[in-house]
Design a protein around this motif. Structure first.
Motif, PDB file in Angstrom:
ATOM      1  N   VAL A  65       0.883  -1.150  -0.078  1.00  0.00           N
ATOM      2  CA  VAL A  65      -0.043  -0.132   0.069  1.00  0.00           C
ATOM      3  C   VAL A  65       0.770   1.115   0.122  1.00  0.00           C
ATOM      4  N   LEU A  66       1.882   1.192   0.754  1.00  0.00           N
ATOM      5  CA  LEU A  66       2.832   2.379   0.985  1.00  0.00           C
ATOM      6  C   LEU A  66       3.604   2.713  -0.344  1.00  0.00           C
ATOM      7  N   ALA A  67       3.947   1.632  -0.914  1.00  0.00           N
ATOM      8  CA  ALA A  67       4.616   1.902  -1.882  1.00  0.00           C
ATOM      9  C   ALA A  67       3.837   2.635  -3.080  1.00  0.00           C
ATOM     10  N   HIS A  68       2.670   2.354  -3.075  1.00  0.00           N
ATOM     11  CA  HIS A  68       1.654   3.274  -4.015  1.00  0.00           C
ATOM     12  C   HIS A  68       1.119   4.366  -3.629  1.00  0.00           C
ATOM     13  N   ILE A  69       0.892   4.597  -2.243  1.00  0.00           N
ATOM     14  CA  ILE A  69       0.430   5.840  -1.903  1.00  0.00           C
ATOM     15  C   ILE A  69       1.327   6.788  -1.201  1.00  0.00           C
ATOM     16  N   GLY A  70       2.555   6.371  -0.896  1.00  0.00           N
ATOM     17  CA  GLY A  70       3.563   7.062  -0.197  1.00  0.00           C
ATOM     18  C   GLY A  70       3.401   6.969   1.200  1.00  0.00           C
ATOM     19  N   PRO A  71       4.316   7.973   1.928  1.00  0.00           N
ATOM     20  CA  PRO A  71       4.372   7.369   3.418  1.00  0.00           C
ATOM     21  C   PRO A  71       3.181   8.088   4.223  1.00  0.00           C
ATOM     22  N   VAL A  72       1.999   7.154   4.163  1.00  0.00           N
ATOM     23  CA  VAL A  72       0.795   7.507   4.832  1.00  0.00           C
ATOM     24  C   VAL A  72       0.790   6.579   6.115  1.00  0.00           C
ATOM     25  N   ALA A  73       1.393   6.973   7.192  1.00  0.00           N
ATOM     26  CA  ALA A  73       1.485   6.087   8.321  1.00  0.00           C
ATOM     27  C   ALA A  73       0.160   5.447   8.980  1.00  0.00           C
ATOM     28  N   MET A  74      -0.785   6.267   8.666  1.00  0.00           N
ATOM     29  CA  MET A  74      -2.147   5.821   9.193  1.00  0.00           C
ATOM     30  C   MET A  74      -3.021   4.954   8.112  1.00  0.00           C
ATOM     31  N   ALA A  75      -2.586   4.484   7.221  1.00  0.00           N
ATOM     32  CA  ALA A  75      -3.163   3.406   6.168  1.00  0.00           C
ATOM     33  C   ALA A  75      -3.347   2.331   7.509  1.00  0.00           C
ATOM     34  N   VAL A  76      -4.331   1.634   7.502  1.00  0.00           N
ATOM     35  CA  VAL A  76      -4.606   0.617   8.690  1.00  0.00           C
ATOM     36  C   VAL A  76      -5.200  -0.477   7.831  1.00  0.00           C
ATOM     37  N   THR A  77      -4.890  -1.800   8.465  1.00  0.00           N
ATOM     38  CA  THR A  77      -5.529  -2.840   8.284  1.00  0.00           C
ATOM     39  C   THR A  77      -7.124  -3.203   8.438  1.00  0.00           C
ATOM     40  N   SER A  78      -7.901  -3.270   7.461  1.00  0.00           N
ATOM     41  CA  SER A  78      -9.226  -3.191   7.919  1.00  0.00           C
ATOM     42  C   SER A  78      -9.704  -4.873   7.957  1.00  0.00           C
ATOM     43  N   ALA A  79      -9.015  -5.583   7.230  1.00  0.00           N
ATOM     44  CA  ALA A  79      -9.458  -7.116   7.282  1.00  0.00           C
ATOM     45  C   ALA A  79      -8.288  -7.884   6.792  1.00  0.00           C
ATOM     46  N   LEU A  80      -8.042  -9.036   7.313  1.00  0.00           N
ATOM     47  CA  LEU A  80      -7.172 -10.021   7.083  1.00  0.00           C
ATOM     48  C   LEU A  80      -7.550 -11.144   7.261  1.00  0.00           C
ATOM     49  N   PRO A  89       3.124 -22.799  -1.475  1.00  0.00           N
ATOM     50  CA  PRO A  89       3.204 -21.602  -0.366  1.00  0.00           C
ATOM     51  C   PRO A  89       2.726 -22.296   0.946  1.00  0.00           C
ATOM     52  N   VAL A  90       2.899 -21.683   2.138  1.00  0.00           N
ATOM     53  CA  VAL A  90       2.673 -22.222   3.457  1.00  0.00           C
ATOM     54  C   VAL A  90       1.490 -21.591   4.033  1.00  0.00           C
ATOM     55  N   GLY A  91       1.071 -20.219   3.323  1.00  0.00           N
ATOM     56  CA  GLY A  91      -0.171 -19.546   3.823  1.00  0.00           C
ATOM     57  C   GLY A  91      -0.299 -18.634   2.567  1.00  0.00           C
ATOM     58  N   GLN A  92      -1.751 -18.262   2.850  1.00  0.00           N
ATOM     59  CA  GLN A  92      -2.152 -17.122   1.810  1.00  0.00           C
ATOM     60  C   GLN A  92      -3.066 -16.208   2.652  1.00  0.00           C
ATOM     61  N   ALA A  93      -3.085 -15.084   2.288  1.00  0.00           N
ATOM     62  CA  ALA A  93      -3.735 -13.951   3.143  1.00  0.00           C
ATOM     63  C   ALA A  93      -4.625 -13.056   2.074  1.00  0.00           C
ATOM     64  N   ASN A  94      -5.737 -12.681   2.201  1.00  0.00           N
ATOM     65  CA  ASN A  94      -6.340 -11.535   1.472  1.00  0.00           C
ATOM     66  C   ASN A  94      -6.524 -10.438   2.500  1.00  0.00           C
ATOM     67  N   VAL A  95      -6.040  -9.423   2.270  1.00  0.00           N
ATOM     68  CA  VAL A  95      -5.823  -8.186   3.268  1.00  0.00           C
ATOM     69  C   VAL A  95      -6.399  -7.086   2.569  1.00  0.00           C
ATOM     70  N   THR A  96      -7.088  -6.206   3.283  1.00  0.00           N
ATOM     71  CA  THR A  96      -7.866  -5.052   3.054  1.00  0.00           C
ATOM     72  C   THR A  96      -6.939  -3.883   3.990  1.00  0.00           C
ATOM     73  N   TYR A  97      -6.806  -2.864   3.095  1.00  0.00           N
ATOM     74  CA  TYR A  97      -6.222  -1.681   3.905  1.00  0.00           C
ATOM     75  C   TYR A  97      -7.128  -0.228   3.859  1.00  0.00           C
ATOM     76  N   ALA A  98      -7.575   0.272   5.010  1.00  0.00           N
ATOM     77  CA  ALA A  98      -8.313   1.346   4.749  1.00  0.00           C
ATOM     78  C   ALA A  98      -7.175   2.674   4.550  1.00  0.00           C
ATOM     79  N   ILE A  99      -7.591   3.473   3.507  1.00  0.00           N
ATOM     80  CA  ILE A  99      -6.475   4.570   3.283  1.00  0.00           C
ATOM     81  C   ILE A  99      -7.103   5.981   4.001  1.00  0.00           C
ATOM     82  N   PRO A 100      -6.583   6.731   4.630  1.00  0.00           N
ATOM     83  CA  PRO A 100      -7.019   8.077   5.143  1.00  0.00           C
ATOM     84  C   PRO A 100      -7.287   8.931   3.987  1.00  0.00           C
TER      85      PRO A 100
END
Length: 149
Positions: free
Chosen positions: A82-97, A138-149
């Motif tokens: 996420v940060l690679a694409h939106i830049g240094p936005v510390a408060m981008a947070v996980t909303s689902a994993l 793979p030993v594991g797979q995750a679907n991750v959603t981040y909320a972008i402020p």
């Protein structure tokens, strides 16, 4: 968010490269022990790869790498993507994993391959695959959603 003179966020352009992502993570998490969160090894549009060298504290009974270690590493890779694409936005947070354990995770280096599935103005959805010695198993797979402020 796009600032003055900056193009809108896009999954086809990165704003932070590998070195900038690792520097940001070290600054954003100053109380983490070096190496405990993993590190980004490559960043490209829509894609980040990371590596974690777990220590003995990451093992669960039976000598396997623990679930919380795997999930935390998947979350770190998604955050870096996420940060690679939106830049240094510390408060981008996980909303689902959502994490699927696919096979035993034996001790050794862990690798993550994070792919952007959708990058919107407010949400980013990613797929993260975790493996040890074979990316095809793979030993594991995750679907991750981040909320972008």
């Amino acid at each position: 968010m796009a600032g003055e003179g900056q193009a809108p966020i896009s999954s086809s352009t990165i704003r932070l490269d590998t070195d900038a992502l690792n520097a940001f993570m070290a600054e954003a998490f100053p109380h983490s022990q070096p190496g405990s969160r993993g590190r980004v090894v490559s960043a490209a549009p829509g894609h980040v790869q990371a590596r974690l060298d777990p220590n003995e504290q990451a093992l669960r009974p039976g000598g396997l790498i623990s679930g919380p270690t795997q999930m935390g590493f998947a979350d770190m890779a998604a955050y870096a993507l996420v940060l690679a694409h939106i830049g240094p936005v510390a408060m981008a947070v996980t909303s689902a994993l959502n994490y699927q354990f696919l096979r035993p995770c034996r001790p050794g280096p862990l690798f993550a391959d994070a792919q952007m599935l959708r990058l919107g103005k407010r949400l980013a959805v990613m797929d993260v695959r975790i493996w040890t010695d074979d990316a095809e198993k793979p030993v594991g797979q995750a679907n991750v959603t981040y909320a972008i402020p």
